[in-house]
Design an enzyme around this catalytic site. Structure first.
Site, mmCIF file in Angstrom:
data_model
loop_
_atom_site.group_PDB
_atom_site.id
_atom_site.type_symbol
_atom_site.label_atom_id
_atom_site.label_comp_id
_atom_site.label_asym_id
_atom_site.label_seq_id
_atom_site.Cartn_x
_atom_site.Cartn_y
_atom_site.Cartn_z
ATOM 1 N N SER A 1 39.387 32.256 43.728
ATOM 2 C CA SER A 1 38.513 33.337 43.283
ATOM 3 C C SER A 1 37.111 32.746 43.109
ATOM 4 O O SER A 1 36.918 31.856 42.283
ATOM 5 C CB SER A 1 39.051 33.865 41.950
ATOM 6 O OG SER A 1 38.118 34.719 41.327
ATOM 7 N N LYS B 1 38.776 35.169 47.554
ATOM 8 C CA LYS B 1 38.424 36.394 46.812
ATOM 9 C C LYS B 1 36.981 36.248 46.340
ATOM 10 O O LYS B 1 36.625 35.222 45.748
ATOM 11 C CB LYS B 1 39.395 36.540 45.639
ATOM 12 C CG LYS B 1 38.977 37.493 44.541
ATOM 13 C CD LYS B 1 40.140 37.717 43.581
ATOM 14 C CE LYS B 1 39.721 37.627 42.130
ATOM 15 N NZ LYS B 1 40.860 37.768 41.197
ATOM 16 N N LYS C 1 33.986 37.663 43.971
ATOM 17 C CA LYS C 1 33.629 38.548 42.862
ATOM 18 C C LYS C 1 32.427 39.373 43.321
ATOM 19 O O LYS C 1 31.492 38.823 43.915
ATOM 20 C CB LYS C 1 33.245 37.723 41.632
ATOM 21 C CG LYS C 1 34.424 36.995 41.008
ATOM 22 C CD LYS C 1 35.347 37.968 40.287
ATOM 23 C CE LYS C 1 36.405 37.226 39.493
ATOM 24 N NZ LYS C 1 37.296 38.146 38.777
ATOM 25 N N ASP D 1 36.791 41.429 44.143
ATOM 26 C CA ASP D 1 37.194 41.811 42.784
ATOM 27 C C ASP D 1 35.941 42.245 42.028
ATOM 28 O O ASP D 1 35.016 41.458 41.837
ATOM 29 C CB ASP D 1 37.847 40.609 42.076
ATOM 30 C CG ASP D 1 38.374 40.946 40.680
ATOM 31 O OD1 ASP D 1 38.211 42.105 40.240
ATOM 32 O OD2 ASP D 1 38.940 40.048 40.029
ATOM 33 N N GLU E 1 39.991 44.702 44.384
ATOM 34 C CA GLU E 1 40.613 44.575 43.062
ATOM 35 C C GLU E 1 39.750 45.244 41.993
ATOM 36 O O GLU E 1 38.542 44.994 41.916
ATOM 37 C CB GLU E 1 40.795 43.073 42.766
ATOM 38 C CG GLU E 1 41.542 42.748 41.498
ATOM 39 C CD GLU E 1 41.734 41.230 41.332
ATOM 40 O OE1 GLU E 1 41.624 40.479 42.322
ATOM 41 O OE2 GLU E 1 41.979 40.803 40.192
ATOM 42 N N ASP F 1 44.161 45.235 38.379
ATOM 43 C CA ASP F 1 44.293 44.061 37.511
ATOM 44 C C ASP F 1 44.221 44.577 36.062
ATOM 45 O O ASP F 1 45.262 44.879 35.455
ATOM 46 C CB ASP F 1 43.162 43.064 37.866
ATOM 47 C CG ASP F 1 43.052 41.878 36.918
ATOM 48 O OD1 ASP F 1 43.765 41.823 35.909
ATOM 49 O OD2 ASP F 1 42.215 40.979 37.178
ATOM 50 N N LYS G 1 49.326 39.367 35.684
ATOM 51 C CA LYS G 1 48.920 38.229 34.856
ATOM 52 C C LYS G 1 49.824 38.257 33.635
ATOM 53 O O LYS G 1 49.869 39.277 32.926
ATOM 54 C CB LYS G 1 47.463 38.370 34.400
ATOM 55 C CG LYS G 1 46.446 38.191 35.516
ATOM 56 C CD LYS G 1 45.023 38.282 35.009
ATOM 57 C CE LYS G 1 44.043 38.154 36.162
ATOM 58 N NZ LYS G 1 42.658 38.483 35.776
ATOM 59 N N GLY H 1 44.866 34.881 37.778
ATOM 60 C CA GLY H 1 44.565 33.727 36.928
ATOM 61 C C GLY H 1 43.494 34.083 35.914
ATOM 62 O O GLY H 1 42.795 35.088 36.059
HETATM 63 O O1 OSB Z 1 39.543 39.298 37.191
HETATM 64 O O2 OSB Z 1 40.915 37.998 38.105
HETATM 65 C C1 OSB Z 1 40.014 38.185 37.288
HETATM 66 C C2 OSB Z 1 39.017 34.891 35.615
HETATM 67 C C3 OSB Z 1 38.843 35.298 34.312
HETATM 68 C C4 OSB Z 1 39.009 36.632 34.012
HETATM 69 C C5 OSB Z 1 39.355 37.546 35.007
HETATM 70 C C6 OSB Z 1 39.550 37.133 36.313
HETATM 71 C C7 OSB Z 1 39.344 35.780 36.635
HETATM 72 C C8 OSB Z 1 39.436 35.246 37.977
HETATM 73 C C9 OSB Z 1 39.677 33.757 38.115
HETATM 74 O O3 OSB Z 1 39.274 35.896 38.970
HETATM 75 C C10 OSB Z 1 41.059 33.436 38.534
HETATM 76 C C11 OSB Z 1 41.370 31.968 38.339
HETATM 77 O O4 OSB Z 1 41.025 31.180 39.218
HETATM 78 O O5 OSB Z 1 41.953 31.608 37.292
HETATM 79 MG MG MG Z 2 40.634 40.532 38.584
#
Ligand code: OSB
Ligand code: MG
Length: 427
Positions: free
Chosen positions: A187, A213, A215, A240, A265, A290, A314, A342
């Site tokens: 991510s 992925k 952001k 995402d 996402e 999510d 999660k 994650g």
């Molecule tokens: O939205 O998936 C998410 C990290 C912190 C809070 C929300 C998210 C995320 C990530 C990172 O996308 C995922 C990771 O590498 O742990």
């Molecule tokens: Mg997410």
């Protein structure tokens, strides 16, 4: 021939079901290990009645781990992670879990502070009020406390590690995992420039990560997605938004349909299913939820409403293994792909994620990166590594299957609190 095979399978399943019932009535956790591959009829070892455990102590700690580079999402940017570890002790063994709440209530209303309060004042006393028989026993004790899923999950995780250590089984075995390695993606946070983003994309692709992925947020969306796709026409690519848009942006976001994304996402509100259903009906690309998926009930509602076609599980967000397993099973039955999200966890939370992702329904790469992608040193040994094929091995040792580096944790500890049962509470 066909009929014979079906008859054979029928007999095998019947035999397996009978065996499952036998081992259930024996109330013996270990006797069920040979059943693990018969997933249709399986009762998971963690759901069986096992030796009741008297939890003697719950310990809460916070440690601050600096991140290699800042992680920016539509909520803002962080350059270190305040990690909240919980451990539970019984019969001379300690199990470890992680509360994935952040310091500020952006991704979720929970924070490190609210979770500490809820665990200290409600959940830990409930856990220590009587001997614990299995995972469902914990889940039902916690169910009268509304919300605070990440706090609940921290204790469920620690209990499952403890159960694994005491019974000599790995977390993956305890939950009926079927994979020996899991596919992973990365991510990538919002970057100061497109050049920096492309550099990160290339770096993680060359390391083997199977899915990228990105952001996104208003102003960092269609343009960068188009450009990344132009450079990499064939990779698995997703975005995402962490709820950065509203349904009034739907026409604008429709442009994302041009880039053959694996999924979009959480584009809309964290608490919404209705607008996501409207948006999904307008889109060719799969929506993945999510933040909106907080438990099994919301999952069923989201699927009934057609709010998404993919679900990110999660363990922290849904309140622990009990809910994560239920969501996995419901999605698998409805042929909805799931993947493991994650929360920038330390190795302890990451180890639990790896175990979860070893379940058969996790058919898409998870946000499970190598320890070195986040931190210069992790709290477990060996640290989590990603193979050049973009996979992470599922550990086979008991519990989380990694050694917890307590010396390093001690050295990094900012706060520590020990909770013990009130005198006379244990029968
Ligand atoms: O939205 O998936 C998410 C990290 C912190 C809070 C929300 C998210 C995320 C990530 C990172 O996308 C995922 C990771 O590498 O742990
Ligand atoms: Mg997410």
């Amino acid at each position: 021939m066909r009929v014979c095979l079906q008859q054979l399978l029928h007999n095998v399943n019947n035999a397996a079901y009978a065996a499952k019932r036998t081992c259930y009535t024996k109330l013996d956790l270990l006797s069920c290990a040979p059943m693990q591959h018969v997933s249709e009829v399986q009762a998971r070892p963690c759901e069986m009645k096992s030796i009741p455990l008297e939890i003697e102590r719950v310990e809460l700690r916070t440690i601050r781990l600096p991140l290699h580079e800042p992680f920016e999402t539509s909520f803002g940017s962080i350059d270190s992670r305040l990690i909240f570890l919980v451990s539970v002790t019984a019969q001379g063994q300690t199990g470890w879990g992680e509360v994935v709440a952040a310091e500020e209530p952006h991704y979720s209303y929970e924070t490190v502070g609210t979770a500490a309060h809820i665990i200290r004042d409600y959940l830990a006393p409930a856990l220590m009020s009587d001997r614990v028989t299995n995972l469902s026993d914990i889940a039902s004790r916690f169910s009268s406390f509304r919300g605070h899923n990440m706090a609940k999950a921290g204790l469920e995780l620690a209990y499952m590690d403890l159960l694994g250590r005491l019974s000599g089984q790995s977390l993956s075995q305890l939950i009926g995992g079927t994979r020996s390695s899991v596919a992973v993606g990365v991510s990538l946070g919002i970057q100061p420039s497109f050049e920096k983003l492309l550099d990160r994309v290339n770096r993680y692709l060359s390391l083997g990560y199977q899915r990228i992925k990105l952001k996104i947020k208003p102003g960092w969306d269609i343009g960068i997605v188009r450009d990344v796709r132009r450079c990499h026409p064939e990779i698995l690519l997703s975005v995402d938004a962490n709820s950065a848009y509203t349904i009034s942006d739907a026409e604008y976001l429709k442009q994302l349909d041009d880039f053959r994304l694996l999924m979009i996402e959480q584009p809309l509100d964290h608490d919404d299913l209705i607008d996501h259903a409207k948006f999904q009906s307008m889109m060719k690309t799969a929506i993945c939820l999510d933040e909106s998926i907080t438990g099994i009930q919301r999952t069923r509602q989201a699927l009934d409403l057609k709010s998404c076609r993919i679900i990110n599980i999660k363990i922290g967000r849904v309140g622990g293994y009990s809910q994560a397993l239920a969501i996995h099973d419901a999605c698998e039955a409805r042929k909805i792909p799931v993947w493991c999200g994650g929360m920038l966890e330390s190795g302890i939370g990451r180890a639990h994620n790896i175990a979860l992702a070893s379940l058969s329904g996790f058919t898409l790469p998870g946000d499970i990166s190598a320890s070195s992608r986040y931190f210069s040193r992790d709290v477990i040994t060996p640290e989590v590594t990603v193979s050049t094929e973009g996979t992470v091995d599922v550990p086979t040792g008991s519990g989380i299957g990694f050694e917890v580096d307590v010396d390093y944790i001690d050295a990094m500890t900012q706060t520590k609190e020990s909770i013990q049962p009130s005198i006379g509470l244990l029968k």
